[in-house]
Design an enzyme around this catalytic site. Structure first.
Site, PDB file in Angstrom:
ATOM      1  N   ASP A   1       0.660  -1.290   0.309  1.00 32.56           N
ATOM      2  CA  ASP A   1      -0.026  -0.025   0.231  1.00 32.56           C
ATOM      3  C   ASP A   1       0.698   1.307   0.038  1.00 32.56           C
ATOM      4  OD1 ASP A   1      -2.916   0.989   0.069  1.00 32.56           O
ATOM      5  OD2 ASP A   1      -1.955   1.779   2.031  1.00 32.56           O
TER       6      ASP A   1
ATOM      7  N   GLU B 280       1.541  -0.595  -5.336  1.00 33.35           N
ATOM      8  CA  GLU B 280       0.259   0.147  -5.411  1.00 33.35           C
ATOM      9  C   GLU B 280       0.527   1.724  -5.192  1.00 33.35           C
ATOM     10  OE1 GLU B 280      -3.422   2.556  -3.878  1.00 33.35           O
ATOM     11  OE2 GLU B 280      -1.587   2.016  -2.755  1.00 33.35           O
TER      12      GLU B 280
END
Length: 665
Positions: free
Chosen positions: A396, A425
């Site tokens: 993330d 990401e």
């Protein structure tokens, strides 16, 4: 960690600045080794390849004069001491070629050696003089002296050389010195007094899942069947047969850890919570534990391991979210307060991405005084889940964390298990995204989600499949995410959902959908690219067989991907000329060049009729490539002959916005 980081830095410096040459030679190396392919930034970053597949290496090798050169390709695992050697051959125009095949996943190095082939140079010169009818008695004696310089370990070569020397000594004839047998023995054994070794180039050889896979993202707590009741790992296991039947390879779970209560978010990201609000799974950590614990309502760690094994039994694997952020209740805040930066009033700044605010999470300080312990703790988090059977991590927001940390962490983990893959990401600036790919991320999120026009697709795919991007940036095309409901999906039109998933699944060999896509979920927060009533902040229960779903369509796409190697790679992509601005056409070919697929996809809802032009496009194995002569519809089996370099096709997006064909030479 200090020694590891220092060693990594030392290796990088030696790779970039210290080419190996003759020791204590003030004149420097005699050869130029230039334009080495593949190589990222001169060997600073590793090239990405797949284990078990041949790696072709090219380089320009130059030296003064007319003497003949010889070269070899050296390669080894980074952890090994001994080099393996492969021959290199002159292709043309001083361009040399060699190849090697890394047998298993891991980190490798290759480099190029070059030296003067004194025997081949002598042989060339003496043959020219013989052809010209010149006296070569002196040159013959020089050739005889060259044979004394050979280092003969091979018995056969020693026998051939000794025979040639004896025959010359007896006859003074040059004939024994210019035989093919002697040339072969000399080439392999001649002393290499001016040998140089080029800069080592790093390579990461990954397992095939690094290049190809269909991802299904789901929120575990929403996989239950009772409204308002928190889902469990058993509920997730119950869904696996359906997901496997749709042809997905990877089941990606949003964070499964305990969720904090302080500043917990309510529905639709509200600052006010109501009784029963579960909070965001990205607010990691509570009294029940942190990044190595599972949320109690999902089950126990043993239940998660059962989920991993259940995925394996269905031919799938698990990707786990790795989000480096903490709820204010995370145990680290009390156990390691030195890992967090305090503001002047003593509070810790909550996370922000203006204008977005994340009051329920705080970020550790990667450059705190105790950063070595922090970095090691984060490494242990990843390795903990590797021990539970996880070999894929979706990371993330990696672009908000230090680059040196990622380069170190990925190498640390993959040195222990080279099968572990990392997806970045990072919806960030293009060079940031590419930089993360260079640093070691196996795959990367992309701008596909927002590309909508033919020109945008062609420009973007051309960018990420050119050299050198294709050697380090592997795209993963997600149609949607829990955070992103693109504008083009917000009308809920089935043809658009089909078109977008077809684009993702065929343009890229790795793609993903977020659960609910197959049900055409499309309700946004007004004026935003976000889902209203997002399951990031509440528990949802769905009817996975809801009328109007496109599960069969997605399943068919995934089946065609598995049956056609051309769709299992991204780099070999050639856009075709299509005389319709609202239809995109392209041809992909498998790594082995034994399968080629042509694709046409409509970008608007109206029926289209158009000319798909193949032109001089060639397919097939090296040395036997041929033009496309016919195409066969992968769904209907209908065959179309190519006439005048192309074929007339029609698409009705209401039925199917995508046409896929096998190409025949």
């Amino acid at each position: 960690m200090t020694r590891t980081l220092a060693a990594s830095h030392q290796r990088r410096v030696s790779i970039n600045n210290l080419p190996e040459s003759a020791p204590n030679d003030p004149t420097g190396p005699r050869f130029l080794v230039e334009d080495v392919f593949p190589s990222i930034d001169g060997g600073r970053y590793p090239v990405k390849r797949i284990a078990g597949e041949r790696i072709d290496v090219w380089a320009d090798l130059l030296r003064e004069g007319h003497d003949r050169l010889a070269a070899a390709l050296l390669w080894r695992k980074e952890s090994d001491d001994e080099w393996r050697r492969e021959p290199m051959a002159l292709h043309n125009n001083d361009r040399w070629h060699g190849a090697f095949t890394p047998p298993e996943p891991g980190r490798y190095l290759f480099c190029i050696e070059a030296w003067t082939d004194h025997y081949a140079s002598w042989l060339r010169g003496i043959k020219l003089k013989l052809d010209a009818g010149l006296d070569v008695s002196l040159e013959a004696r020089e050739g005889r002296e060259l044979l004394d310089e050979l280092k003969l370990d091979d018995p056969q070569a020693r026998q051939a050389v000794n025979r040639a020397k004896r025959e010359f000594d007896e006859s003074a004839s040059v004939t024994p010195l210019i035989s093919d047998e002697l040339a072969e023995a000399a080439a392999a054994n001649l002393a290499r007094s001016d040998l140089i070794r080029g800069i080592p180039v790093p390579v990461v050889a990954d397992r095939p899942r690094a290049r190809c896979g269909a991802w299904y993202e789901m929120v575990p707590r929403s996989q239950g069947t009772v409204p308002g009741k928190h889902g469990t790992f058993d509920d997730c296991i119950a869904r696996l047969p359906e997901i496997a039947a749709l042809g997905f390879d990877v089941v990606y779970l949003t964070p499964i850890h305990p969720i904090g209560t302080k500043n917990r978010k309510g529905r639709n990201n509200s600052l006010k919570t109501e009784p029963g609000d579960p909070g965001s799974p990205y607010a990691i950590g509570s009294a029940e534990g942190g990044h190595t614990a599972v949320h109690p309502e999902l089950g126990r760690l043993a239940d998660f391991r059962r989920f991993v094994e259940a995925c394996k039994s269905h031919g799938m694997e698990v990707a786990l979210d790795f989000a480096i952020q903490c709820s204010p209740d995370h145990p680290w805040l009390t156990e390691h307060p030195e890992w967090f930066k305090r503001r002047p009033d003593g509070t810790i700044q909550y996370a922000e991405n203006p204008p977005k605010k994340y009051e329920d999470i705080v970020n550790p300080d990667f450059y705190c005084a105790d950063r070595i312990a922090l970095w090691q703790a984060l490494r242990q988090v990843v390795l903990f889940w590797v021990r539970q059977g996880v070999q894929i991590f979706r990371v993330d927001n990696p672009h908000t964390k230090p680059f040196p940390f990622w380069e170190w962490l990925i190498q640390e983990v993959q040195s222990r298990d080279p099968n572990v893959l990392f997806l970045a990401e990072a919806f960030s600036r293009p060079k940031i995204m590419k930089g993360l790919g260079k640093l070691g991320f196996t795959q990367s999120y992309t701008y596909f989600t927002w590309r909508t026009t033919k020109a945008e697709f062609q420009d973007y795919l051309t960018e990420i499949t050119r050299y050198p991007e294709r050697d380090y940036f592997r795209p993963n095309f997600f149609t949607n995410t829990p955070d992103i409901l693109p504008i083009h999906l917000q009308s809920g039109e089935p043809w658009m959902f089909k078109s977008r998933v077809a684009l993702a699944a065929t343009l890229s060999s790795t793609y993903g959908i977020y659960n609910g896509y197959e049900l055409l979920e499309h309700e946004p927060i007004p004026g935003r690219e976000e889902y209203i009533d997002s399951e990031k902040y509440e528990i949802k229960v769905r009817d996975w067989n809801k009328p109007g779903n496109i599960k069969d369509y997605i399943g068919r796409l995934n089946r065609l991907r598995r049956e056609n190697g051309a769709l299992q790679q991204t780099s070999d992509l050639r856009f075709a000329q299509v005389d319709d601005a609202e239809v995109i056409g392209f041809v992909k070919e498998s790594v082995a060049h034994d399968n080629a697929v042509a694709v046409a996809i409509a970008l608007t809802a109206e029926p289209r009729s158009f000319w798909f032009h193949f032109g001089d496009l060639m397919i097939g194995p090296d040395g036997a490539r041929k033009p496309v002569r016919a195409i066969v519809d992968l769904v209907t089996g209908a065959r179309h002959a190519i006439e005048w370099g192309g074929v007339r096709l029609s698409i009705d997006p209401a039925r199917d916005p995508a046409l896929l064909f096998r190409c025949e030479p």
